[in-house]
Design a protein around this motif. Structure first.
Motif, PDB file in Angstrom:
ATOM      1  N   THR A 218       0.932  -1.127  -0.023  1.00 29.52           N
ATOM      2  CA  THR A 218      -0.003   0.159  -0.108  1.00 29.52           C
ATOM      3  C   THR A 218       0.926   1.045   0.289  1.00 29.52           C
ATOM      4  OG1 THR A 218      -0.077   0.036   2.498  1.00 29.52           O
ATOM      5  CG2 THR A 218      -1.535  -1.237   1.482  1.00 29.52           C
ATOM      6  N   PRO A 219       0.362   2.310  -0.467  1.00 29.19           N
ATOM      7  CA  PRO A 219       1.316   3.566  -0.400  1.00 29.19           C
ATOM      8  C   PRO A 219       1.765   3.972   0.922  1.00 29.19           C
ATOM      9  CG  PRO A 219      -0.807   4.017  -1.694  1.00 29.19           C
ATOM     10  CD  PRO A 219      -0.956   2.690  -0.997  1.00 29.19           C
ATOM     11  N   GLU A 220       0.856   3.662   2.101  1.00 28.64           N
ATOM     12  CA  GLU A 220       1.587   4.064   3.548  1.00 28.64           C
ATOM     13  C   GLU A 220       2.432   2.984   3.804  1.00 28.64           C
ATOM     14  OE1 GLU A 220      -1.909   3.491   2.658  1.00 28.64           O
ATOM     15  OE2 GLU A 220      -2.440   5.480   2.577  1.00 28.64           O
ATOM     16  N   THR A 221       2.597   1.617   3.423  1.00 33.70           N
ATOM     17  CA  THR A 221       3.436   0.652   3.932  1.00 33.70           C
ATOM     18  C   THR A 221       4.684   0.936   3.195  1.00 33.70           C
ATOM     19  OG1 THR A 221       1.786  -1.047   4.204  1.00 33.70           O
ATOM     20  CG2 THR A 221       4.018  -1.931   3.813  1.00 33.70           C
TER      21      THR A 221
ATOM     22  N   ALA B 144       7.205   2.569  -3.674  1.00 36.59           N
ATOM     23  CA  ALA B 144       6.336   3.674  -3.249  1.00 36.59           C
ATOM     24  C   ALA B 144       5.439   4.143  -4.583  1.00 36.59           C
ATOM     25  CB  ALA B 144       6.879   4.715  -2.537  1.00 36.59           C
TER      26      ALA B 144
ATOM     27  N   LEU C  24       5.733   3.929   2.246  1.00 38.18           N
ATOM     28  CA  LEU C  24       6.320   5.185   2.635  1.00 38.18           C
ATOM     29  C   LEU C  24       7.009   4.874   3.890  1.00 38.18           C
ATOM     30  CD1 LEU C  24       3.565   7.737   1.584  1.00 38.18           C
ATOM     31  CD2 LEU C  24       6.051   7.511   0.827  1.00 38.18           C
ATOM     32  N   ASN C  25       6.531   3.924   4.701  1.00 41.22           N
ATOM     33  CA  ASN C  25       6.819   3.555   6.115  1.00 41.22           C
ATOM     34  C   ASN C  25       8.229   2.976   5.940  1.00 41.22           C
ATOM     35  OD1 ASN C  25       4.858   4.779   7.640  1.00 41.22           O
ATOM     36  ND2 ASN C  25       3.458   2.873   7.709  1.00 41.22           N
TER      37      ASN C  25
ATOM     38  N   ALA D 293       1.725   6.209  -4.250  1.00 44.47           N
ATOM     39  CA  ALA D 293       2.417   7.237  -3.245  1.00 44.47           C
ATOM     40  C   ALA D 293       2.715   8.570  -4.324  1.00 44.47           C
ATOM     41  CB  ALA D 293       3.528   6.939  -2.649  1.00 44.47           C
TER      42      ALA D 293
ATOM     43  N   GLN E 109       4.255  13.157  -1.111  1.00 45.87           N
ATOM     44  CA  GLN E 109       4.251  12.128   0.020  1.00 45.87           C
ATOM     45  C   GLN E 109       5.660  11.439   0.355  1.00 45.87           C
ATOM     46  OE1 GLN E 109       1.093   9.391  -1.379  1.00 45.87           O
ATOM     47  NE2 GLN E 109      -0.041   9.845   0.391  1.00 45.87           N
TER      48      GLN E 109
ATOM     49  N   ARG F 266      10.687   5.434   4.860  1.00 48.65           N
ATOM     50  CA  ARG F 266      10.910   6.311   6.339  1.00 48.65           C
ATOM     51  C   ARG F 266      11.888   5.709   7.330  1.00 48.65           C
ATOM     52  NH1 ARG F 266       5.953   6.950   7.519  1.00 48.65           N
ATOM     53  NH2 ARG F 266       5.844   9.141   6.363  1.00 48.65           N
TER      54      ARG F 266
END
Length: 104
Positions: A9-12, A38, A14-15, A43, A47, A18
């Motif tokens: 997922t975009p969130e995963t 990403a 990006l994490n 993403a 982001q 990060r």
């Protein structure tokens, strides 16, 4: 398939970006792969830039200049797309992946 090229997922994605060491002036393949993942996950450059502490334009410029073009995020699923349009999207993605693999 590497860890970073799995479906994210975009969130995963990006994490994961990060959580890595900051991508320095020389872009390691792992950093490039995380940014690619990403983007594929959807993403935005905004982001990605936020995660890296730079503007969207700086992130895009840095990664686009460092290697083969990164893909645009996939379009969001839409009930408005017919079978031909969906097939065209799949074919375009397959061709993009083949071009990318041919340059590596």
């Amino acid at each position: 398939m590497s860890e970073t090229t799995k479906t994210l997922t975009p969130e995963t994605a990006l994490n994961e970006l990060r959580d890595t060491e900051p991508c320095g002036a020389v872009l390691p393949a792992s950093c490039m792969e995380l940014v690619r993942s990403a983007r594929i996950a959807g993403a935005s450059w905004d982001q990605i830039g936020d995660v890296m502490g730079v503007t969207a334009a700086q992130a895009r410029s840095r990664f686009v200049q460092s290697g083969p073009a990164l893909p645009a995020p996939p379009p969001r699923p839409s009930a408005d797309l017919d079978d031909e349009e969906l097939m065209a999207l799949v074919v375009a993605e397959v061709k993009a992946v083949r071009r990318l693999r041919a340059t590596q």
